[in-house]
Structures are given as C-alpha cells and as structure tokens.
Design an enzyme around this catalytic site. Structure first.
Site, PDB file in Angstrom:
ATOM      1  N   SER A 238       0.856  -1.190   0.000  1.00  0.00           N
ATOM      2  CA  SER A 238       0.000   0.000   0.000  1.00  0.00           C
ATOM      3  C   SER A 238       0.887   1.232   0.000  1.00  0.00           C
ATOM      4  CB  SER A 238      -0.891   0.011   1.231  1.00  0.00           C
ATOM      5  OG  SER A 238      -0.119   0.363   2.358  1.00  0.00           O
ATOM      6  N   LYS A 239       0.229   2.385   0.006  1.00  0.00           N
ATOM      7  CA  LYS A 239       0.976   3.647  -0.030  1.00  0.00           C
ATOM      8  C   LYS A 239       2.002   3.767   1.097  1.00  0.00           C
ATOM      9  CE  LYS A 239      -2.077   6.822  -2.399  1.00  0.00           C
ATOM     10  NZ  LYS A 239      -3.203   7.695  -2.123  1.00  0.00           N
ATOM     11  N   ARG A 240       1.717   3.123   2.201  1.00  0.00           N
ATOM     12  CA  ARG A 240       2.668   3.163   3.314  1.00  0.00           C
ATOM     13  C   ARG A 240       4.062   2.717   2.894  1.00  0.00           C
ATOM     14  NH1 ARG A 240       2.064  -0.786   6.670  1.00  0.00           N
ATOM     15  NH2 ARG A 240       0.413  -1.714   5.434  1.00  0.00           N
ATOM     16  N   HIS A 241       4.109   1.863   1.888  1.00  0.00           N
ATOM     17  CA  HIS A 241       5.397   1.311   1.478  1.00  0.00           C
ATOM     18  C   HIS A 241       6.121   2.198   0.476  1.00  0.00           C
ATOM     19  CE1 HIS A 241       3.138  -2.291   2.867  1.00  0.00           C
ATOM     20  NE2 HIS A 241       4.288  -2.533   3.439  1.00  0.00           N
ATOM     21  N   GLY A 242       5.611   3.381   0.242  1.00  0.00           N
ATOM     22  CA  GLY A 242       6.246   4.274  -0.734  1.00  0.00           C
ATOM     23  C   GLY A 242       5.428   4.291  -2.000  1.00  0.00           C
TER      24      GLY A 242
END
Ligand code: GLU
Length: 469
Positions: A238-242
């Site tokens: 997800s976006k959390r991972h960049g």
C-alpha cells in the site's frame, strides 16, 4: 483457437504496481501466443469512477508500452446489452425478482449469524409468483442448488466449490443498474476472452461467474488468479510502502524497462534468470511459471535493475525517457553536448534518470558557485600553477578529443613534477563545480573548449580572491 486476454481495471484510482503486473502477465500471455489483448474499463461504479483515473490507467499502460489490440471498452456504454441478457434470464426462469427490503435482509443476516450460520440470501423470492405491485425489487441469479463448480486454475490448480455455498447473487440493483459480476461475465463472453488473468482477490467470484456463463450458454474461459504483492514487511502493498503508482516510478526516474523486468520477476520465474528483455519475456513466459505464493516488493532490486538498464540500453533509448525529466528539472540541452554522449559517461554513476539529469547540469549550464567543500579543498593557492598551465595548453589545443585532453593533463602534471591528482582535482572542481564527475578527459571533452577555459578562469579568480581576503 486464438488466445484473447483482457485487463479490466476499475477506474477508481491510478494504475498501481499490482494492477500493472496483472496487465503485464495478461498481455504477455496473449502476445507470447500470437493472441490479442483487450483493455476494458470497468466503470459501473459511477460514484467512484473518474476520468482522471481512466487517463492515469491509460498513461501507465502507455508508459509501460503494454498496448492493447481492442478497446478501451467501457462498461457504462454496454448497459443495454446487460439489460437485455438479464431480461432473457428472467424469461428463461434463470433469474427472478426479489422484493426483500434492506431491513428484511439485515434481519435475515442477524438471525443466521446468531445461529452460527454463514450469512446468505435464503432464496425467499426464488420460486414465487405473487409479486407485489409497485414495490422496488432487485433481480437475482438463480444459482444451481446442487452439484459443484469445478475449474482448473492455471496457477492454483483444481478448485471445487459446492453450489450449496453460493447464494443467489444480485445481478440488477433496484435502480435498474447491472452489478459487477454480471457485467464481467457478459463482457468476457462478448469479447471472446479465452483466458482470464486477474488478481487473487477475485477468486471467490469465479464460481459464481461460471454458473452465470453456463446459464447463458456461453463458453467458459480458462482462469489464472495471480497472488498478492506484499510490502517488504509482509503486509499487503500500500501507499505506506512508498510509491505504488506506476507513474510515480516514472516520476522518480525509473525506466519502464526496469519496472517491467521487475514486475515480471515478481511472481514469475524462469530458472534463476533475472534480466529479461521484452523479447525474452515474450519467448519464455508461461502461466504455469507464475508463483502461487505471494511476492514481496523489494525496492533495492528495482533500483539494481534500473541501473542495469540505464547502463545497457542504447543511449538513444535512455535519452527518449530522459526528456520528461529534463523538462521537469528545467534543463535546456539545446546548447551543449549531445545528451546521448552525456548519458554514456554518466550511466554507471547514477541510480535513476532524475539523478542523471541533476548531476549533468554543468554540461549545459554555468553554475553560480563551486561546491563549498570541494572548493575549500582543491581551489587553493597551490593549485594556481596547475590551473594556469593546463589552461594555456587547452587554449592551444585544436584537436579537442578525449585522447588529446588526456595527454594535456598528463603533461601538465609531468612538467610541474606533481602527481596527477594535483592537476586533476582542481581542474575537476573548476570545470564541473564539484569534486564528482566522470573521467576528467571525457568530461572536459563534452563541456567544450570555451566553457572549460571560462570556468578555469573563474576558478583562478576564486583562488585569487580567497588569497587576498
Ligand atoms: N475490475 C476488477 C478490478 O479492477 C477486475 C475484474 C476482473 O479482472 O475480472 O479489480
């Protein structure tokens, strides 16, 4: 049989790496087998679908050079077709009107949950004729109540689901719009899709879709459900991972070749080979080579592949992808060396195209000041002799080639009786502004005579000022 696959994104956001990988596998399978690839925009969720998302998906596909032979088709343009087939199913007694209210369904659900049963529609209106006048209704598909659905998933193997597990799916909402699973079925049939390659998150839809296809007397395609992509922490990507949007990788300076190579390997393998050109992918790709297990995203490997492609692709190809970054970073290359030549000498020094542009500015633009640290260390009074002498020799040089420049630098050091570094480092800082550049002879060769001499003069001025302050 001509193989035909499709990529069927819902336009509710950008093209993310998971979608891009599914598109790639679907595209590869079609193209590797002389087949066709269809792009279908599944925009039935009108609230959440946007034109911006449609554009973003197509931009992503184009950037990756995954071209489609047919489409883009839009489900919202096919409502008449869906409705006429729903009508046909009603007529044939394979679908029926259900008049249950939301409250009634909720009550049904609660009762089932309280009894420890799976929540499902109980078939209340399945066989009834006593339809109330003027009341809202949905249309449900009459799912078979006995037997089971079996299919041979190309990745996951044989899957069997008992019909008793499946309730009667809504195929038309109370507002008259057809539902997602029904549209997919009709489209796959109408578009002649032979192989459905899609994300594992759709695997539960497949038995239902097969039942509807059977009711319509349509051929059943083959299915291949591709596993999830996880972040490096083992959680769903997800976006959390960049970055997860394909275009963000473009923005950060990745080559589409690198991302494609990364994505093909993320869940598919051919021995222990890591580097695959598009031609090789097309030659070697099979659905059976796709991994059943989820794969973890690894940015370091993507960077490694990006470096590989920056170094090994023809400079002209890298140059084509560099244009966007040049514009973005406002670097005008109309005056100065051919960008291909700069790429050639910078290629093994950078990780991304964005970096390539930012470290190549001095080939095209004069800089306002020398890098402070480098200047402090190398533009000192002791360097004056070397800079003056080398400037003199460069001024006299007609044959502006790497070899001749190499000789000039060597001779200067020899004549002054100093090591190469004593000439090379001040000269490097003078012409490039910093202590980092490709080999000096190549760098000076590309910067050109006028510019190099002007910059050496500025460096000498800088030293003089420093001496007198
Ligand atoms: N529209 C679906 C999605 O974006 C894909 C459906 C399919 O491939 O069958 O997840």
């Amino acid at each position: 049989m001509t193989i035909k696959t499709r990529f069927a994104p819902s336009p509710t956001g950008y093209l993310h790496v998971g979608g891009a990988r599914t598109a790639l596998y679907s595209w590869l399978f079609a193209k590797a087998n002389g087949g066709e690839f269809v792009l279908r925009i599944e925009d039935t969720d009108i609230e959440r679908s946007t034109q911006a998302a449609i554009d973003a998906i197509m931009d992503g596909m184009q950037w990756l050079d995954l071209s489609w032979d047919q489409g883009p088709y839009f489900q919202t343009e096919r409502f008449d077709r869906y409705k006429s087939l729903i009508e046909q199913l009603l007529q044939q007694g394979q679908a029926y009107k259900c008049f249950c209210s939301a409250e009634e369904l909720e009550e049904m659900r609660e009762k089932q949950m309280a009894a420890g049963e799976k929540a499902r529609y109980n078939g209340k209106w399945r066989d009834r004729e006593d339809h109330p006048e003027g009341q809202p209704y949905v249309i449900r598909f009459k799912n078979p109540q006995t037997g089971s659905v079996v299919f041979d998933d190309k990745i996951r193997g044989r899957i069997e689901v008992s019909n008793s597990e499946l309730d009667d799916l809504i195929i038309q909402r109370s507002d008259g719009s057809p539902t997602y699973n029904f549209c997919v079925v009709v489209d796959d049939w109408d578009m002649g899709i032979t192989h459905v390659v899609r994300g594992e998150d759709h695997i539960n839809n497949t038995p239902r879709q097969i039942n509807i296809l059977k009711a319509l007397n349509a051929p059943i395609p083959e299915y291949a459900h591709v596993s999830m992509i996880l972040g490096d922490d083992g959680k769903k990507l997800s976006k959390r991972h960049g970055a997860v949007s394909v275009m963000q990788y473009r923005d950060e300076g990745y080559l589409p070749q690198a991302l494609l190579n990364y994505l093909v390997r993320l869940g598919w393998s051919h021995g222990d080979q890591e580097i695959f050109s598009r031609e090789e992918m097309l030659k070697l790709f099979t659905l059976e080579g796709i991994n059943k297990a989820a794969s973890a995203f690894n940015t370091e490997k993507l960077v490694w592949l990006n470096q590989h492609y920056i170094k090994t692709l023809p400079a002209s190809e890298v140059a084509a992808h560099l244009q966007w970054h040049l514009k973005q970073q406002k670097l005008d290359i109309s005056e100065g060396p051919a960008i291909e030549d700069v790429i050639q000498i910078q290629a093994d020094r950078v990780k991304t195209l964005a970096e390539l542009v930012s470290v190549s500015r001095y080939f095209y633009e004069d800089f306002d000041e020398f890098d402070e640290k480098a200047a402090k260390k190398h533009l000192r009074p002791v360097a004056k002799d070397a800079l003056e002498k080398v400037a003199e020799k460069l001024n006299d040089l007609d044959n502006w080639t790497t070899e001749a420049l190499h000789t000039v630098i060597n001779q200067t050091a020899e004549e002054l009786g100093v090591g190469m570094g004593k000439v090379g480092m001040p000269l490097r800082v003078a012409v490039s502004g910093s202590g980092n550049s490709p080999s000096l002879d190549q760098t000076i060769c590309l910067i050109g005579k006028q510019r190099s001499l002007k910059r050496i003069a500025l460096a000498l001025e800088f030293i003089n000022k420093r001496e007198n302050s």
